[in-house]
Design an enzyme around this catalytic site. Structure first.
Site, PDB file in Angstrom:
ATOM      1  N   ASP A  85       4.687  14.106   7.017  1.00  0.00           N
ATOM      2  CA  ASP A  85       4.755  15.562   6.947  1.00  0.00           C
ATOM      3  C   ASP A  85       4.034  16.201   8.124  1.00  0.00           C
ATOM      4  OD1 ASP A  85       6.168  15.511   4.544  1.00  0.00           O
ATOM      5  OD2 ASP A  85       4.347  15.563   3.319  1.00  0.00           O
ATOM      6  N   TYR A  90      -1.580   3.331   4.098  1.00  0.00           N
ATOM      7  CA  TYR A  90      -2.027   4.675   4.468  1.00  0.00           C
ATOM      8  C   TYR A  90      -3.543   4.756   4.380  1.00  0.00           C
ATOM      9  CZ  TYR A  90       2.683   6.692   4.408  1.00  0.00           C
ATOM     10  OH  TYR A  90       3.992   7.005   4.687  1.00  0.00           O
TER      11      TYR A  90
END
Length: 244
Positions: A52, A111
């Site tokens: 994003d 992540y």
């Protein structure tokens, strides 16, 4: 025709996300613009993940077909770095099978999310979530353990674009790197949109003592986004590594 994969890093601060979009700056757009300057034709890429706006990457992977057969892995790396802006850097390139698609070939994505509980550092404001409250790390670790394994993560997704909300988290580690700097490391094969940031938001709620760790089980079972906490900001998140 050769097909190459590249591993690259980027600072997501000035991008409107990874995926190409008209009239805004994206990572995919800059990458494909660089390839067009090199090959004098539009080269389309496939990536392991779509981050994003504001999210960073240390180890994003993309693949593309190369119209010039004689180019080596070193040639590709050097040519791209000569044509990319300074907030994107290709770390390595390698030849892959013609059918290789990093999105589907990936076996693990890792992540990293960084939280700072120290006094605000203006030079780090785009790279960590500056959170000026102490967090109970042990409580967060216990809550995170309930998220490991295969679950319906409907409570932690964004929107309704995923038909199958079932995902498997291999491991979540929460580490204190130094005083006031916390790393949340999440490993899984694939993730729903904003899933990691939504998980972080709920773990922080536990760390503040507003939720007991077992509340995470209840949130999972409800399968409703309204049950989970707010989404953690994008600038603390990094796509750290993709494994195949």
């Amino acid at each position: 025709m050769k097909r190459f994969a590249i591993e690259f890093a980027y600072d997501g601060t000035k991008f409107f996300g990874y995926q190409g979009q008209p009239n805004v700056r994206t990572v995919q757009g800059d990458l494909e613009d660089a390839l067009e300057r090199i090959f004098k034709e539009r080269i389309y890429t496939q990536a392991a993940g779509r981050t994003d706006a504001g999210v960073h990457a240390n180890g994003q992977v993309a693949a593309f077909n190369c119209p010039i057969e004689r180019l080596t892995e070193t040639d590709i790396k050097n040519a791209l770095n000569a044509n990319l802006p300074d907030d994107i850097y290709v770390k390595k390139a390698w030849v892959v099978d013609k059918s290789f698609n990093p999105r589907f070939a990936a076996t693990k994505r890792i992540y990293h999310y960084f939280i700072s509980t120290n006094e605000k550092d203006v030079f780090m404001r785009n790279y960590v979530w500056n959170f000026r409250y102490d967090l109970d790390i042990e409580a967060m670790r216990k809550a995170a353990s309930f998220l490991e394994g295969e679950h319906d993560f409907s409570s932690f997704k964004k929107g309704k674009d995923e038909k199958n909300p079932v995902r498997t988290i291999y491991r979540i580690r929460i580490l204190t790197l130094k005083k006031g700097l916390i790393l949340i490391r999440v490993e899984g094969r694939s993730f729903l949109r904003s899933m990691v940031r939504n998980i972080v938001g709920s773990l922080v709620r536990v760390g503040l003592g507003q939720w007991k760790p077992e509340k995470i089980l209840e949130v999972l079972e409800k399968r409703s986004r309204q049950e989970a906490a707010g989404t953690a900001p994008p600038h603390g998140l990094y796509l750290y590594k993709v494994l195949f």
